[in-house]
Design an enzyme around this catalytic site. Structure first.
Site, PDB file in Angstrom:
ATOM      1  N   SER A  11       0.810  -1.226   0.000  1.00 30.42           N
ATOM      2  CA  SER A  11       0.000   0.000   0.000  1.00 30.42           C
ATOM      3  C   SER A  11       0.839   1.269   0.000  1.00 30.42           C
ATOM      4  CB  SER A  11      -0.932   0.011   1.217  1.00 30.42           C
ATOM      5  OG  SER A  11      -0.173   0.062   2.416  1.00 30.42           O
ATOM      6  N   ARG A  12       2.059   1.189   0.548  1.00 32.58           N
ATOM      7  CA  ARG A  12       2.897   2.397   0.719  1.00 32.58           C
ATOM      8  C   ARG A  12       4.342   2.053   0.385  1.00 32.58           C
ATOM      9  NH1 ARG A  12       3.674   3.424   6.044  1.00 32.58           N
ATOM     10  NH2 ARG A  12       2.408   1.791   7.000  1.00 32.58           N
ATOM     11  N   GLY A  13       5.170   3.097   0.277  1.00 33.48           N
ATOM     12  CA  GLY A  13       6.627   2.917   0.236  1.00 33.48           C
ATOM     13  C   GLY A  13       7.115   2.010  -0.877  1.00 33.48           C
ATOM     14  N   ASN A  35      -4.215  -1.615   6.603  1.00 39.69           N
ATOM     15  CA  ASN A  35      -5.158  -0.519   6.344  1.00 39.69           C
ATOM     16  C   ASN A  35      -5.771  -0.702   4.947  1.00 39.69           C
ATOM     17  OD1 ASN A  35      -6.295   1.941   5.523  1.00 39.69           O
ATOM     18  ND2 ASN A  35      -4.946   3.100   6.869  1.00 39.69           N
ATOM     19  N   ASP A  56      -3.205  -8.732   8.326  1.00 40.39           N
ATOM     20  CA  ASP A  56      -2.089  -8.499   9.251  1.00 40.39           C
ATOM     21  C   ASP A  56      -1.187  -9.730   9.178  1.00 40.39           C
ATOM     22  OD1 ASP A  56      -0.364  -8.289  11.380  1.00 40.39           O
ATOM     23  OD2 ASP A  56      -1.868  -7.510  12.761  1.00 40.39           O
ATOM     24  N   ALA A  84       6.076  -6.159   3.778  1.00 40.95           N
ATOM     25  CA  ALA A  84       5.446  -5.704   5.033  1.00 40.95           C
ATOM     26  C   ALA A  84       6.446  -5.843   6.170  1.00 40.95           C
ATOM     27  CB  ALA A  84       4.203  -6.536   5.333  1.00 40.95           C
ATOM     28  N   SER A 135      17.278  -6.099   4.464  1.00 38.33           N
ATOM     29  CA  SER A 135      17.833  -4.765   4.722  1.00 38.33           C
ATOM     30  C   SER A 135      19.343  -4.894   4.829  1.00 38.33           C
ATOM     31  CB  SER A 135      17.287  -4.221   6.043  1.00 38.33           C
ATOM     32  OG  SER A 135      18.022  -3.078   6.429  1.00 38.33           O
ATOM     33  N   TYR A 148      15.411  -5.529  14.835  1.00 36.94           N
ATOM     34  CA  TYR A 148      15.066  -5.371  13.408  1.00 36.94           C
ATOM     35  C   TYR A 148      16.117  -6.097  12.557  1.00 36.94           C
ATOM     36  CZ  TYR A 148      14.261  -2.901   8.956  1.00 36.94           C
ATOM     37  OH  TYR A 148      14.026  -2.586   7.641  1.00 36.94           O
ATOM     38  N   LYS A 152      15.751  -9.330   9.900  1.00 40.48           N
ATOM     39  CA  LYS A 152      16.167  -9.300   8.492  1.00 40.48           C
ATOM     40  C   LYS A 152      17.270 -10.318   8.209  1.00 40.48           C
ATOM     41  CE  LYS A 152      13.366  -6.032   7.213  1.00 40.48           C
ATOM     42  NZ  LYS A 152      12.269  -6.328   6.280  1.00 40.48           N
TER      43      LYS A 152
HETATM   44  N1  LIG Z   1      12.723   2.411   3.750  1.00 39.65           N
HETATM   45  C1  LIG Z   1      13.940   1.938   3.938  1.00 39.65           C
HETATM   46  O1  LIG Z   1      14.915   2.692   4.030  1.00 39.65           O
HETATM   47  C2  LIG Z   1      14.179   0.455   4.055  1.00 39.65           C
HETATM   48  C3  LIG Z   1      15.491   0.022   4.172  1.00 39.65           C
HETATM   49  C4  LIG Z   1      15.762  -1.323   4.255  1.00 39.65           C
HETATM   50  C5  LIG Z   1      14.736  -2.231   4.204  1.00 39.65           C
HETATM   51  N2  LIG Z   1      13.432  -1.801   4.093  1.00 39.65           N
HETATM   52  C6  LIG Z   1      12.412  -2.836   4.052  1.00 39.65           C
HETATM   53  O2  LIG Z   1      11.618  -2.654   2.893  1.00 39.65           O
HETATM   54  C7  LIG Z   1      10.279  -3.069   3.169  1.00 39.65           C
HETATM   55  C8  LIG Z   1       9.320  -1.933   2.858  1.00 39.65           C
HETATM   56  O3  LIG Z   1       9.667  -0.836   3.694  1.00 39.65           O
HETATM   57  P1  LIG Z   1       9.057   0.621   3.502  1.00 39.65           P
HETATM   58  O4  LIG Z   1      10.109   1.577   3.865  1.00 39.65           O
HETATM   59  O5  LIG Z   1       8.359   0.712   2.199  1.00 39.65           O
HETATM   60  O6  LIG Z   1       7.991   0.618   4.702  1.00 39.65           O
HETATM   61  P2  LIG Z   1       6.692   1.511   4.927  1.00 39.65           P
HETATM   62  O7  LIG Z   1       6.674   2.699   4.025  1.00 39.65           O
HETATM   63  O8  LIG Z   1       6.601   1.699   6.402  1.00 39.65           O
HETATM   64  O9  LIG Z   1       5.503   0.539   4.444  1.00 39.65           O
HETATM   65  C9  LIG Z   1       5.297  -0.659   5.119  1.00 39.65           C
HETATM   66  C10 LIG Z   1       4.201  -1.432   4.427  1.00 39.65           C
HETATM   67  O10 LIG Z   1       3.982  -2.643   5.169  1.00 39.65           O
HETATM   68  C11 LIG Z   1       2.622  -2.703   5.613  1.00 39.65           C
HETATM   69  N3  LIG Z   1       2.605  -3.412   6.896  1.00 39.65           N
HETATM   70  C12 LIG Z   1       3.258  -3.107   8.040  1.00 39.65           C
HETATM   71  N4  LIG Z   1       2.968  -4.002   9.008  1.00 39.65           N
HETATM   72  C13 LIG Z   1       2.123  -4.914   8.448  1.00 39.65           C
HETATM   73  C14 LIG Z   1       1.465  -6.054   8.937  1.00 39.65           C
HETATM   74  N5  LIG Z   1       1.589  -6.484  10.196  1.00 39.65           N
HETATM   75  N6  LIG Z   1       0.677  -6.764   8.088  1.00 39.65           N
HETATM   76  C15 LIG Z   1       0.511  -6.354   6.792  1.00 39.65           C
HETATM   77  N7  LIG Z   1       1.106  -5.269   6.283  1.00 39.65           N
HETATM   78  C16 LIG Z   1       1.891  -4.544   7.111  1.00 39.65           C
HETATM   79  C17 LIG Z   1       2.174  -1.231   5.665  1.00 39.65           C
HETATM   80  O11 LIG Z   1       0.779  -1.052   5.583  1.00 39.65           O
HETATM   81  P3  LIG Z   1      -0.166  -1.013   6.904  1.00 39.65           P
HETATM   82  O12 LIG Z   1       0.532  -0.152   7.908  1.00 39.65           O
HETATM   83  O13 LIG Z   1      -1.468  -0.501   6.434  1.00 39.65           O
HETATM   84  O14 LIG Z   1      -0.275  -2.434   7.350  1.00 39.65           O
HETATM   85  C18 LIG Z   1       2.864  -0.690   4.413  1.00 39.65           C
HETATM   86  O15 LIG Z   1       2.149  -1.074   3.259  1.00 39.65           O
HETATM   87  C19 LIG Z   1      10.289  -3.505   4.633  1.00 39.65           C
HETATM   88  O16 LIG Z   1      10.530  -4.884   4.694  1.00 39.65           O
HETATM   89  C20 LIG Z   1      11.451  -2.755   5.218  1.00 39.65           C
HETATM   90  O17 LIG Z   1      11.956  -3.406   6.360  1.00 39.65           O
HETATM   91  C21 LIG Z   1      13.141  -0.484   4.017  1.00 39.65           C
END
Ligand SMILES: NC(=O)c1ccc[n+]([C@@H]2O[C@H](COP(=O)([O-])OP(=O)(O)OC[C@H]3O[C@@H](n4cnc5c(N)ncnc54)[C@H](OP(=O)(O)O)[C@@H]3O)[C@@H](O)[C@H]2O)c1
Length: 237
Positions: A11-13, A35, A56, A84, A135, A148, A152
């Site tokens: 949904s996001r990111g 959401n 979830d 997620a 990550s 965290y 990962k």
């Molecule tokens: N951003 C970074 O710099 C970064 C770096 C390294 C790795 N990552 C990894 O990349 C992935 C995406 O990260 P992002 O930065 O895009 O995160 P984000 O913007 O916080 O988005 C997280 C997504 O996961 C969903 N989510 C969270 N908890 C959930 C649950 N219990 N069940 C179902 N959906 C859930 C959220 O929607 P809802 O809240 O509506 O559930 C949202 O769609 C993650 O695995 C993160 O650890 C990110």
């Protein structure tokens, strides 16, 4: 064979960027998040043929039901992306057990459960591809992110093992390991300071990670790989 991809955290990111890229490539997307409204907005913006689901990933029953719903409405899932995740950063001495468990349950066990659910139909169809979001912190560690990081790092062992387990069924399992990417998860960070340590001198964009995810989903002779997308951060830490 039609291309149906379930994106948990779509949904996001980063997950949303993956959904956008795959929609352009002709996949049918199941955009999954807790959401539903937010997931629906993303799915509607992708155009016709894509649907949103509320789930979830820390709840096994939710995952089972979601896969049933996806298969009823879109057909067999042959591609899966696990994006997620949550983070509850803090020094270990200040971390509450419930925050340890919620991160492991969502980031690690949640991914194990969605993979297990998706594999049933992938095995039946004798093919499929999975990409799990890890990550750079899972490979290098980071102060204040021990739990965290463990979630990962656990995914690396899990994904490599599963890659071996299902390769003969023509199912591939890979990971991407991003560094700092502009999303809600990093919005609170001091970017000006942090980017000084990144060789390419900037945070990455979700669309840049999405390209790596699509590459791993679509490249038939790659499995058990962890692709780092971090602007060179891993070279220094
Ligand atoms: N951003 C970074 O710099 C970064 C770096 C390294 C790795 N990552 C990894 O990349 C992935 C995406 O990260 P992002 O930065 O895009 O995160 P984000 O913007 O916080 O988005 C997280 C997504 O996961 C969903 N989510 C969270 N908890 C959930 C649950 N219990 N069940 C179902 N959906 C859930 C959220 O929607 P809802 O809240 O509506 O559930 C949202 O769609 C993650 O695995 C993160 O650890 C990110």
């Amino acid at each position: 064979m039609s291309k149906v991809c379930a994106i948990f955290g779509g949904s996001r990111g980063i997950g949303q960027a993956v959904a956008q890229l795959l929609a352009q490539k002709g996949y049918h997307l199941a955009v999954v998040a807790r959401n539903l409204e937010r997931a629906q907005t993303t799915a509607i913006n992708l155009g016709a043929g894509h649907l949103a689901f509320s789930c979830d990933v820390s709840r096994e029953e939710d995952i089972q039901n979601t896969f049933k719903e996806i298969e009823k409405s879109l057909g067999h899932v042959n591609y899966l992306v696990n994006a997620a995740a949550i983070n509850r950063d803090g020094l270990l001495l200040r971390t509450q057990p419930e925050d340890m468990l919620s991160q492991l349950q969502t980031n690690l066990v949640g991914t194990m459960l969605t993979c297990k659910a998706a594999l049933k139909s992938m095995v039946q169809q004798q093919g499929g591809a999975i990409v799990n979001l890890g990550s750079i912190v899972g490979l290098k560690g980071n102060s204040g992110q021990s739990i965290y990081s463990a979630s990962k790092a656990g995914l690396v062992g899990f994904s490599c093992s599963l890659a071996k387990e299902v390769a003969r069924k023509n199912i591939r399992v890979n990971m991407v390991a991003p560094g700092f990417i502009h999303t809600d998860m990093t919005a609170h960070l001091k970017e000006e300071e942090l980017k000084k340590n990144i060789p390419l001198g900037r945070f990455g964009e979700p669309s840049e990670v999405a390209k790596a995810v699509a590459f791993l989903l679509e490249t038939p002779y790659v499995t058990g790989h962890v692709l780092i997308i971090d602007g060179g951060l891993h070279l220094l830490t």
